[in-house]
Design a protein around this motif. Structure first.
Motif, PDB file in Angstrom:
ATOM      1  N   MET A 116       3.890  -5.131  21.941  1.00  0.00           N
ATOM      2  CA  MET A 116       3.288  -5.455  20.516  1.00  0.00           C
ATOM      3  C   MET A 116       2.132  -4.651  20.215  1.00  0.00           C
ATOM      4  N   PHE A 117       1.060  -4.268  21.448  1.00  0.00           N
ATOM      5  CA  PHE A 117       0.123  -3.427  20.787  1.00  0.00           C
ATOM      6  C   PHE A 117       0.125  -2.199  20.846  1.00  0.00           C
ATOM      7  N   LYS A 118       1.351  -1.653  21.112  1.00  0.00           N
ATOM      8  CA  LYS A 118       1.726  -0.142  21.220  1.00  0.00           C
ATOM      9  C   LYS A 118       1.270   0.533  19.757  1.00  0.00           C
ATOM     10  N   ASN A 119       1.358  -0.108  18.786  1.00  0.00           N
ATOM     11  CA  ASN A 119       1.288   0.159  17.516  1.00  0.00           C
ATOM     12  C   ASN A 119      -0.075  -0.388  16.918  1.00  0.00           C
ATOM     13  N   ILE A 120      -0.970  -0.633  17.701  1.00  0.00           N
ATOM     14  CA  ILE A 120      -2.292  -1.228  17.104  1.00  0.00           C
ATOM     15  C   ILE A 120      -3.116  -0.089  16.269  1.00  0.00           C
ATOM     16  N   LYS A 121      -2.825   0.984  16.228  1.00  0.00           N
ATOM     17  CA  LYS A 121      -3.694   2.056  15.664  1.00  0.00           C
ATOM     18  C   LYS A 121      -3.106   2.101  14.358  1.00  0.00           C
ATOM     19  N   ASN A 122      -1.964   1.582  14.116  1.00  0.00           N
ATOM     20  CA  ASN A 122      -1.306   1.390  12.583  1.00  0.00           C
ATOM     21  C   ASN A 122      -1.658  -0.071  12.123  1.00  0.00           C
ATOM     22  N   ASP A 123      -1.482  -1.084  12.999  1.00  0.00           N
ATOM     23  CA  ASP A 123      -1.369  -2.320  12.681  1.00  0.00           C
ATOM     24  C   ASP A 123      -2.935  -2.781  12.378  1.00  0.00           C
ATOM     25  N   LEU A 124      -3.848  -2.487  13.088  1.00  0.00           N
ATOM     26  CA  LEU A 124      -5.085  -2.796  12.855  1.00  0.00           C
ATOM     27  C   LEU A 124      -5.668  -2.485  11.433  1.00  0.00           C
ATOM     28  N   PRO A 125      -5.775  -0.975  11.092  1.00  0.00           N
ATOM     29  CA  PRO A 125      -5.933  -0.792   9.660  1.00  0.00           C
ATOM     30  C   PRO A 125      -5.316  -1.462   8.476  1.00  0.00           C
ATOM     31  N   ALA A 126      -3.994  -1.592   8.849  1.00  0.00           N
ATOM     32  CA  ALA A 126      -3.117  -2.369   7.859  1.00  0.00           C
ATOM     33  C   ALA A 126      -3.877  -3.754   7.689  1.00  0.00           C
ATOM     34  N   SER A 127      -4.011  -4.514   8.793  1.00  0.00           N
ATOM     35  CA  SER A 127      -4.311  -6.026   8.559  1.00  0.00           C
ATOM     36  C   SER A 127      -5.638  -6.134   7.907  1.00  0.00           C
ATOM     37  N   ILE A 128      -6.479  -4.900   7.972  1.00  0.00           N
ATOM     38  CA  ILE A 128      -7.593  -5.104   7.159  1.00  0.00           C
ATOM     39  C   ILE A 128      -7.544  -5.041   5.572  1.00  0.00           C
ATOM     40  N   VAL A 129      -6.557  -4.189   5.377  1.00  0.00           N
ATOM     41  CA  VAL A 129      -6.085  -4.275   3.981  1.00  0.00           C
ATOM     42  C   VAL A 129      -5.430  -5.571   3.400  1.00  0.00           C
ATOM     43  N   VAL A 130      -4.619  -5.971   4.335  1.00  0.00           N
ATOM     44  CA  VAL A 130      -3.849  -7.171   4.050  1.00  0.00           C
ATOM     45  C   VAL A 130      -4.706  -8.266   3.845  1.00  0.00           C
ATOM     46  N   PHE A 131      -5.914  -8.328   4.548  1.00  0.00           N
ATOM     47  CA  PHE A 131      -7.158  -9.386   4.613  1.00  0.00           C
ATOM     48  C   PHE A 131      -7.666  -9.118   3.118  1.00  0.00           C
ATOM     49  N   PHE A 132      -7.922  -8.086   2.812  1.00  0.00           N
ATOM     50  CA  PHE A 132      -8.684  -7.847   1.544  1.00  0.00           C
ATOM     51  C   PHE A 132      -8.017  -8.300   0.331  1.00  0.00           C
ATOM     52  N   VAL A 133      -6.460  -7.894   0.437  1.00  0.00           N
ATOM     53  CA  VAL A 133      -5.725  -8.616  -0.502  1.00  0.00           C
ATOM     54  C   VAL A 133      -5.482  -9.884  -0.511  1.00  0.00           C
TER      55      VAL A 133
ATOM     56  N   VAL B  80       3.539  -9.528  -2.169  1.00  0.00           N
ATOM     57  CA  VAL B  80       2.325  -8.699  -2.592  1.00  0.00           C
ATOM     58  C   VAL B  80       1.764  -8.276  -1.111  1.00  0.00           C
ATOM     59  N   ARG B  81       1.773  -9.343  -0.294  1.00  0.00           N
ATOM     60  CA  ARG B  81       0.939  -8.953   0.940  1.00  0.00           C
ATOM     61  C   ARG B  81       1.763  -8.034   1.823  1.00  0.00           C
ATOM     62  N   SER B  82       3.014  -8.302   1.898  1.00  0.00           N
ATOM     63  CA  SER B  82       4.025  -7.558   2.618  1.00  0.00           C
ATOM     64  C   SER B  82       3.824  -6.429   2.227  1.00  0.00           C
ATOM     65  N   SER B  83       3.953  -6.065   0.998  1.00  0.00           N
ATOM     66  CA  SER B  83       4.013  -4.557   0.439  1.00  0.00           C
ATOM     67  C   SER B  83       2.809  -3.899   0.898  1.00  0.00           C
ATOM     68  N   ALA B  84       1.751  -4.616   0.569  1.00  0.00           N
ATOM     69  CA  ALA B  84       0.347  -4.037   0.986  1.00  0.00           C
ATOM     70  C   ALA B  84       0.258  -3.572   2.450  1.00  0.00           C
ATOM     71  N   ASN B  85       0.906  -4.549   3.347  1.00  0.00           N
ATOM     72  CA  ASN B  85       1.061  -4.220   4.725  1.00  0.00           C
ATOM     73  C   ASN B  85       1.982  -3.074   5.067  1.00  0.00           C
ATOM     74  N   VAL B  86       3.058  -2.912   4.464  1.00  0.00           N
ATOM     75  CA  VAL B  86       3.715  -1.683   4.450  1.00  0.00           C
ATOM     76  C   VAL B  86       3.004  -0.211   4.052  1.00  0.00           C
ATOM     77  N   GLN B  87       2.848  -0.376   2.842  1.00  0.00           N
ATOM     78  CA  GLN B  87       2.012   0.611   2.438  1.00  0.00           C
ATOM     79  C   GLN B  87       1.062   1.169   2.994  1.00  0.00           C
ATOM     80  N   SER B  88       0.372   0.202   3.796  1.00  0.00           N
ATOM     81  CA  SER B  88      -1.037   0.531   4.628  1.00  0.00           C
ATOM     82  C   SER B  88      -0.669   1.150   6.027  1.00  0.00           C
ATOM     83  N   GLY B  89       0.591   1.083   6.292  1.00  0.00           N
ATOM     84  CA  GLY B  89       1.099   1.663   7.549  1.00  0.00           C
ATOM     85  C   GLY B  89       1.119   0.656   8.688  1.00  0.00           C
ATOM     86  N   GLY B  90       1.392  -0.761   8.385  1.00  0.00           N
ATOM     87  CA  GLY B  90       1.589  -1.732   9.275  1.00  0.00           C
ATOM     88  C   GLY B  90       3.204  -1.523  10.056  1.00  0.00           C
ATOM     89  N   LYS B  91       3.131  -1.483  11.320  1.00  0.00           N
ATOM     90  CA  LYS B  91       4.338  -1.429  11.813  1.00  0.00           C
ATOM     91  C   LYS B  91       5.169  -2.515  12.625  1.00  0.00           C
TER      92      LYS B  91
END
Length: 525
Positions: free
Chosen positions: A1-18, A315-326
């Motif tokens: 699960m954590f192998k893509n954290i470099k993508n998931d962590l920044p994406a989670s911040i964007v989703v948080f603000f959305v 809305v959140r799912s698309s923000a996640n994808v567009q921010s690089g969430g894996k």
């Protein structure tokens, strides 16, 4: 699960603000305590994120349920409404057990694309007033007729007389940062991939608010900021949680509300799953029955501790994808960010200008509703474009589910039209010896929808015609069509029309009974 954290962590911040303003805004639009929206956001992120089979879907309180929630709270009271949320979650769980998740696959691709684009359009329209500091309508109110008594377009018109200069300036700066970050900086150095543009925009927004607080011209009023509830103590924090009134379980209104929540939330979730799978760069397929089990569990927990109903939210799912969430780690981290920030730094969150968050959502909306999407659907032909554009208009002028319903209805009409047109092929071979020779080839499946087209062609046949009826490729022939052929055989004798029937079994000249013939046909797979 954590192998893509470099993508998931920044994406989670964007989703948080959305997600943060949407959780609060949907609660406000639903007539519920603001904290209930945050509870639903946390449960949607952590609980459903962990249980779901979707790798990029993000769940939380849904705008599509706001009207239902508002009416239910008015009738039942809040604690009895929470019981309905719990029961609705149990019903959703049963839907998953009964494998009802397949329903989502019966919606045409053109309607799902219209849903994504329509959500993008409505995000843009709804965020324009917030971007300029006109915040009468709460975040998360995606209905055409707004809770402030206005509609989507009148809200934009009224904005021009209520522009906040400070909010507009920082909104423009934030939008410029987001565009520059996405188009230029992220390609220049790795640091710009690690630190996300939305985070920088939010930090600058807080700095701008604090530095201009005493300036009458550029100051941002409290009405234009995020409003997270701030407890006075730990006891007051715990006091924000509510619990269901289980004594209302015999109330029929509670059960009606529970079934309504379960049905609407399940349908909205399945449609969002289908849509989010389409924008997943890796084209993974979400197990829909598992999603219903996860959503049902999440709604039971949300209702038990005072939260709003939860669905997967595009809305959140698309923000996640567009921010690089894996992976689903992004959704889970966003849930923890909501929880930690609400507990530890609510005062800091309340310094974020809504215009900055509007800039983030404007970018999300544009990526969903790019002009190139309209162009590609138009080039695909009217059969694809018409349901697509009707879905968009329905979402903009009504709401999500009504828009999808209208698009689906148009899609069905298109199918019926094409079925009517494609039921048969008529070929005039030649004319000689005073007799017209015409060949009619029936399609693979001919149903009662094709009655009109076939009857019209048969009635148009002139006298002295030699009709060859080819059914070799027909695997299903409706009883209504056989009845038409039976009736036509009687008319044919009076009009001197000879009929040759060609099938897999051979050739029959002027058959006396079509019913008997088709009953004797061997079944084919």
């Amino acid at each position: 699960m954590f192998k893509n954290i470099k993508n998931d962590l920044p994406a989670s911040i964007v989703v948080f603000f959305v997600a943060l303003p949407l959780c609060l805004g949907i609660a406000l639009a639903s007539g519920a305590p603001l904290f209930s929206g945050l509870i639903a956001g946390v449960v949607g992120g952590i609980v459903i994120g962990a249980l779901s089979g979707s790798q990029i879907g993000v769940s939380g309180p849904a705008a599509g349920l706001a009207a239902i929630v508002l009416a239910a709270i008015g009738v039942l009271g809040y604690k009895s409404f929470l019981l309905a949320v719990v029961l609705g979650g149990i019903i959703q769980f049963l839907f998953g057990v009964l494998r009802a998740g397949i329903i989502g696959y019966y919606f045409p691709s053109s309607v799902i694309k219209g849903m994504l684009t329509g959500i993008g359009v409505i995000i843009i329209l709804k965020q324009i007033p917030h971007f300029f500091g006109y915040d009468n309508d709460p975040e998360g109110d995606f209905a055409f007729f707004q809770v402030d008594g206005e509609n989507t377009f009148s809200g934009i018109i009224n904005m021009f007389n209520n522009i906040s200069l400070g909010a507009t300036i920082i909104g423009i700066v934030a939008l410029a940062i987001l565009v520059l970050w996405d188009r230029v900086l992220v390609k220049k150095a790795r640091i710009f991939q690690i630190i996300q543009g939305p985070l920088v925009a939010v930090v600058l927004g807080i700095i701008f608010y604090v530095s201009t607080k005493g300036d009458g011209q550029f100051a941002i009023a409290a009405d234009h900021l995020v409003k997270v509830p701030i407890p006075d103590s730990f006891d007051s924090f715990l006091g924000q949680f509510s619990f269901p009134n289980f004594r209302a379980i015999t109330n029929p209104e509670v059960w009606i509300t529970a079934f309504t929540i379960a049905l609407v939330a399940s349908l909205e979730t399945l449609l969002c799953v289908e849509a989010s799978d389409k924008i997943d760069p890796e084209k993974r397929v979400t197990p829909t029955n598992r999603e219903l089990l996860a959503q049902g569990t999440g709604n039971v927990i949300s209702g038990l501790i005072g939260g709003l109903p939860v669905t997967q939210v595009i809305v959140r799912s698309s923000a996640n994808v567009q921010s690089g969430g894996k992976t689903k780690l992004s959704a889970i981290i966003h849930g923890f960010l909501l929880l930690i920030s609400v507990v530890t730094i609510p005062a800091l969150l309340n310094k974020i200008p809504l215009s900055v968050l509007a800039a983030v959502l404007l970018v999300v909306g544009y990526k969903l509703a790019k002009p190139s999407v309209f162009k590609s659907m138009f080039n695909a032909g009217w059969k694809q474009f018409l349901p697509f554009i009707v879905t968009i208009l329905g979402i903009v002028f009504f709401d999500l589910l009504k828009g999808i319903g209208l698009g689906l209805l148009v899609g069905i009409v298109v199918i019926l039209i094409k079925s009517y047109q494609n039921s048969h092929f008529l070929h005039i071979e030649d004319s000689g010896n005073g007799q017209n020779r015409i060949k009619m080839t029936l399609a693979e499946e001919v149903t009662f929808f094709n009655k009109g087209a076939i009857l019209k062609e048969l009635d148009r046949l002139p006298e002295q015609t030699y009709l060859t009826l080819d059914v070799r490729n027909t695997r299903y022939l409706d009883a209504d069509i056989i009845e038409i052929l039976e009736d036509f055989s009687e008319k044919a004798k009076k009009r001197n029309i000879d009929i040759k029937l060609i099938s897999e079994r051979g050739i029959v000249e002027n058959p006396d009974s079509y019913i008997g013939f088709f009953k004797l046909r061997p079944k084919t797979n």
